[in-house]
Design an enzyme around this catalytic site. Structure first.
Site, PDB file in Angstrom:
ATOM      1  N   ASN A  16      10.086  21.196   2.691  1.00 38.94           N
ATOM      2  CA  ASN A  16      10.190  21.150   1.232  1.00 38.94           C
ATOM      3  C   ASN A  16       9.043  21.914   0.596  1.00 38.94           C
ATOM      4  OD1 ASN A  16       8.260  19.206   2.102  1.00 38.94           O
ATOM      5  ND2 ASN A  16       8.364  18.244   0.097  1.00 38.94           N
ATOM      6  N   CYS A  53       6.158  20.890  -0.284  1.00 35.12           N
ATOM      7  CA  CYS A  53       4.818  20.513   0.193  1.00 35.12           C
ATOM      8  C   CYS A  53       4.760  20.332   1.699  1.00 35.12           C
ATOM      9  CB  CYS A  53       4.348  19.247  -0.515  1.00 35.12           C
ATOM     10  SG  CYS A  53       4.266  19.408  -2.317  1.00 35.12           S
ATOM     11  N   GLU A  56       6.107  18.392   3.929  1.00 37.66           N
ATOM     12  CA  GLU A  56       6.093  17.125   4.659  1.00 37.66           C
ATOM     13  C   GLU A  56       7.488  16.587   4.940  1.00 37.66           C
ATOM     14  OE1 GLU A  56       6.121  15.523   0.384  1.00 37.66           O
ATOM     15  OE2 GLU A  56       5.688  17.338   1.497  1.00 37.66           O
ATOM     16  N   ALA A  93      -1.944  14.358  -4.692  1.00 36.94           N
ATOM     17  CA  ALA A  93      -3.088  14.816  -5.486  1.00 36.94           C
ATOM     18  C   ALA A  93      -3.209  14.064  -6.808  1.00 36.94           C
ATOM     19  CB  ALA A  93      -2.978  16.317  -5.746  1.00 36.94           C
TER      20      ALA A  93
END
Length: 967
Positions: free
Chosen positions: A571, A573, A575, A760
């Site tokens: 995806n 990011c 993961e 984040a």
């Protein structure tokens, strides 16, 4: 505005922030006049250097730059305007002169200030108007006397349980910055800004600042809801309940909240709200919630922190039998920061459009209708905050034959330009750009041009400056790199089955296609040295930060769902590793356990962790049924497989609590054992949900149904890749046979259960380190959409205090050395090891810890790699090691950049020396990134000859990711 200063014959231009005002010593208020800063500096130079100063271009340039820098600092501090005391401005002028090494001029300026202070005192002109005579302007324009008693109540409440705080200092300094006619919000802002400046002195002040910020938040929400005009912290014990009920009513009336929320027992839920949890926020966490999460109407935020958590909990409980009990259970988990849902869930749970999922993965078919349908799907998913991963491998390469038009294809790249521009266009009404990552397998004939998509040079029509890219790398390619062999590039138009093959089957078919190129059966191909292509991958990663490097075969060979399809990409990011096809858009729902909240007496609390994980998995499973799906393929996939992604955050905080340095075998072991426990409890929780609610539809045939757990699937990867090319620890400590027996009896509710997202933003809310990241810096100014925030490592401060080392000199040393303790001689070696920052931790430790986690995870992890002094060899070794240790994916490459903490409050250079009087150690410097005109051959880069600079995202960009879906 620009003003021209002419002291004598000199002339400098400065930019004046017009929205700022200055409080004079007698209490009067005047507009901020930037030219007066330049005048003061110029006069100081003239006083020392005489008329020579007027003619010096160096001094004129310095005065201009320093004046602008001071103005910019004030604007960053107060972007929406505010008031400054004249003494604050003069302090900044004095510090600017000292920072620049102009000690004689600074001394003259100090003497000038002292002389004028004595003169004012002698004339009786230095007395400010008595504070009780100050008036406050209310929202309706009326005036009332300043309530000094209320100010003291707010401040003393904010400091009540926090050590090393001085409430009276905050009161005195804040009142000094008030003026007659100040707004009620201005009073709160003065308190907040005063406390904020003290954060670097002691981390406790970040909580003080957050608590003072709440005065504004409460006034805005309570007055809008008609509950009260304002309230102190203690008042909220009585006011939260009526505010909550009024909020639900208003939200439904405004068509912002789901009308079903009114069907809950609101009295019962209101009683469960715990107003004391408002005190757990850091300043950064609360400001982030206020700016980006609280529901608002006409720019008025009428949601309070505990109300928001209850709204999210209610939204996730809509389909539960005992909705109130579950809502309270979910609220307890969220508001305690033991677990936090991902940003889309926090944004939208309980609202009329409950798009709660984080990630969407798609495969783009090789026809024009399918390509533009996929781009449309991107737009629809992006509209509702979804982060996108697109698999572009099926699309035929440049030069491939097009039967319908008897022409030749232009390849993948032109379509990616359209994807890029669509992501920019669909920006949620200006909230953020759409966020997408394109994946391409390393055998695709367009891969070399794909690698250059993020370059700043070349034909801009074949560049994608706003989207992310990632390599989808087969094991066979890595073997060819290790063995220094050739690699063949194909078009999927002539080798379509390679897309769906992996492991030994891929290797066999790929070699057959290579043989077809040798006997003339395949005409469209290109042969390259595998190492040359690998070098280019690393070179572009080094220069542009893209494409990321992710590994196809471990994602598939260890996938529980390999019976039901193929993982074609990750995806946004990196993961999520779920199957995609033309008919299925993979969806994943994320949330993260806060490891720091599960440390008791320096050890991981297994019983508390088990309780948290069980509730968290239930919340994530509920998302699937409640979620709004923008496209039918996503709903089809999610209901069929029900994947979720439970991750962790606060890993570095947990290490601190355990007394462990990140760069150590003990930290690697802790990564292993902590993730084993999360995995153990998560798999069991999903199995127990299956017993309660039923197995997911495609369960039969999965690895779960065969009794093969994530730890067991490593053997399949070893078998198909070959023992020579992998080394992974497989030790265990838990009773995994018990889990296998439970699965055999109950099955699984979710096809996938774990994935470690970057976190984040939600880690900011919880006040802990993000995800599995090492500490960025021990003292720095963090910039994000909510402004600038001083961040101090509280664990480090406490350790230094225990050893009598926390003082003004240490603070200035940390600023000077960009938050690093390594160059500070008086810091003991054990603390230097414990508080090594991200770029001081060798990347091998990041990879080793990630490898230990990966063995327990059925999906993947967002693994940023921090490398200081980047060289080709170091990159080569690091990424080979990532593959060799069995990682599925990697994320951003973080090269050390030239960003540093704002030094506007550094007292003077000689304070940077350590206490024993020695000279300060040389400050580490980041080599500048090579300019576009500098040659950078791939061979030079990989041999390390191009220097240690990097065009990859710098340290300062670390939290400024394009999407909050996984955050």
């Amino acid at each position: 505005m620009d003003t021209t200063l002419s002291p004598g014959n000199s002339s400098v231009n400065v930019t004046a922030p017009q929205q700022l005002r200055v409080i004079k010593r007698n209490g009067d208020v005047a507009p901020f006049d930037a030219s007066k800063i330049a005048v003061a500096m110029s006069k100081a130079f003239i006083a020392v250097e005489g008329d020579n100063a007027e003619a010096s271009s160096r001094i004129r340039d310095f005065v201009t730059q320093a004046s602008d820098a001071i103005c910019e600092a004030f604007l960053r501090r107060m972007p929406d305007g505010g008031t400054l005391h004249i003494e604050d401005i003069q302090d900044q002028v004095e510090l600017a002169l000292m920072r620049a090494g102009e000690q004689k001029v600074a001394r003259a300026y100090v003497l000038y200030r002292e002389e004028h202070a004595r003169a004012r005192a002698a004339a009786g002109d230095d007395i400010q108007k008595p504070h009780p005579s100050l008036n406050v302007t209310l929202a309706d324009g009326s005036l009332r006397p300043l309530d000094l008693g209320r100010i003291e109540t707010l401040v003393y409440e904010a400091c009540s349980d926090l050590p090393n705080t001085e409430p009276q200092k905050i009161v005195d300094d804040s009142v000094r910055n008030l003026y007659d006619g100040v707004s009620a919000d201005g009073v709160s802002q003065a308190l907040t800004m005063t406390a904020r400046t003290l954060v670097e002195k002691d981390p406790s002040y970040t909580y003080v600042t957050a608590r003072l910020l709440q005065d504004n938040i409460r006034r805005e929400a309570l007055s809008f809801l008609g509950v009260a005009e304002e309230a102190t912290f203690s008042d909220m014990a009585e006011l939260y309940a009526p505010a909550f009920k009024a909020y639900i009513e208003k939200g439904i009336e405004f068509e912002q909240l789901d009308a079903q929320l009114a069907d809950f027992d609101l009295e019962r839920l209101a009683e469960a709200l715990d107003h004391t949890r408002d005190n757990a926020f850091t300043y950064l966490g609360l400001q982030t919630l206020y700016d980006r999460y609280f529901i608002h109407r006409d720019e008025v935020r009428y949601e309070l922190p505990q109300v928001m958590f209850m709204r999210v909990a209610m939204g996730l409980s809509l389909n539960e039998d005992d909705r109130e009990a579950r809502a309270i259970e979910f609220y307890e988990l969220l508001s305690s920061f033991d677990y936090m849902a991902s940003t889309p869930t926090l944004f939208n749970s309980g609202t009329q459009r409950s798009q709660l999922s984080s990630c969407y993965l798609t495969t783009v078919p090789d026809n024009l209708d399918g390509i533009y349908s996929a781009i449309r799907d991107n737009a629809m998913l992006s509209k509702w905050a979804g982060g996108l991963g697109n698999d572009w491998t099926p699309v035929r390469a440049l030069g491939s034959y097009i039967k319908g038009t008897n022409g030749k294809s232009q390849g993948v790249v032109p379509f990616l330009k359209v994807v890029n521009d669509t992501a920019v266009a669909v920006n949620q009404g200006g909230k953020r750009k759409g966020a997408v990552c394109a994946y391409l397998e390393s055998w695709h004939l367009d891969v070399e041009e794909f690698l250059e998509l993020r370059k700043n040079t070349g034909d801009d029509r074949r560049r994608t400056h706003d989207m992310n890219t990632a390599n989808w790398v087969p094991d066979l390619f890595m073997k060819r790199v290790f063995d220094d062999q050739e690699w063949t590039l194909f078009s999927p138009a002539t080798c379509p089955d390679l897309h769906d093959l992996y492991g030994a089957a891929f290797e066999k078919r790929y070699q057959e296609y290579e043989e077809m190129t040798r006997n003339g059966q395949l005409k469209l191909f290109k042969r390259v040295k595998a190492k040359d292509l690998w070098r280019k991958m690393l070179s572009m990663l080094f220069e542009t930060g893209h494409p990321w490097i992710t590994f196809k075969d471990p994602c598939n060979l260890r996938s529980p769902q390999q019976h039901a399809g193929v993982v074609h990409s990750s995806n946004l990011c990196t993961e999520i590793t779920l199957n995609t096809s033309v008919d299925e858009i993979a969806v994943c729902n994320l949330g993260s356990v806060n490891l720091a909240q599960h440390m008791t007496d320096g050890e991981l609390d297994n019983e508390k962790l088990k309780k948290t994980v069980r509730t968290a998995v239930r919340m994530l499973d509920n998302v699937i049924d409640i979620n709004y799906y923008a496209v039918p393929q996503a709903k089809n996939s999610n209901f069929k497989h029900r994947p979720v992604g439970l991750g962790i955050m606060g890993f570095q905080d947990a290490l601190y609590a355990h007394g462990i340095a990140y760069a150590s075998d003990a930290a690697v072991e802790f990564a292993d054992r902590s993730m084993e426990l999360v995995s153990y409890h998560a798999i069991e929780a999903s199995s127990d949900l299956a017993a309660e609610r039923g197995q997911y539809q495609s369960y039969e045939g999965s690895l779960w149904s065969q009794g093969i757990l994530p730890i067991d699937s490593i053997e399949k990867l070893k078998s198909e890749r070959g023992e020579k090319y992998i080394e992974v620890d497989t030790s265990t400590t838990q009773d995994w046979d018990r889990i296998r027996e439970k699965l055999a009896e109950q099955g699984m509710r979710n096809s996938n259960v774990m994935a470690i997202a970057p976190t984040a933003t939600i880690s900011n809310i919880c006040g802990v380190s993000q995800s599995i990241e090492p500490t960025y810096q021990n003292l720095f100014v963090k910039s994000n959409l909510s402004g600038e925030f001083t961040v101090v490592n509280s664990y480090m401060v406490n350790d230094l205090k225990e050893r009598g080392l926390w003082d003004e000199v240490m603070i200035n040393d940390l600023k000077y050395y960009d938050g690093s303790v390594q160059p500070i001689d008086r810091v003991p070696d054990d603390l230097k090891a414990k508080y090594a920052t991200a770029f001081e931790v060798e990347p091998k430790w990041l990879v080793e810890a990630a490898s230990r986690r990966q063995k327990w995870i059925d999906q993947a992890q967002s693994l940023n790699l921090y490398i200081q002094g980047v060289s080709g060899k170091k990159l080569d070794v690091t990424y080979r090691m990532a593959w060799f240790r069995g990682l599925k994916t990697t994320y951003y490459l973080r090269a050390l950049g030239a960003t540093s903490v704002e030094k506007s409050t550094v007292d003077r250079g000689n304070l940077n020396a350590v206490g024993n009087g020695s000279e300060p150690a040389p400050k580490p410097e980041a080599a500048p990134a090579p300019t576009p005109s500098e040659p950078r051959g791939i061979e030079d880069f990989l041999s390390g000859k191009s220097g240690s600079g990097s065009r990859a995202p710098s340290a300062g960009e670390i939290d400024e990711l394009g999407c909050e879906a996984c955050q």
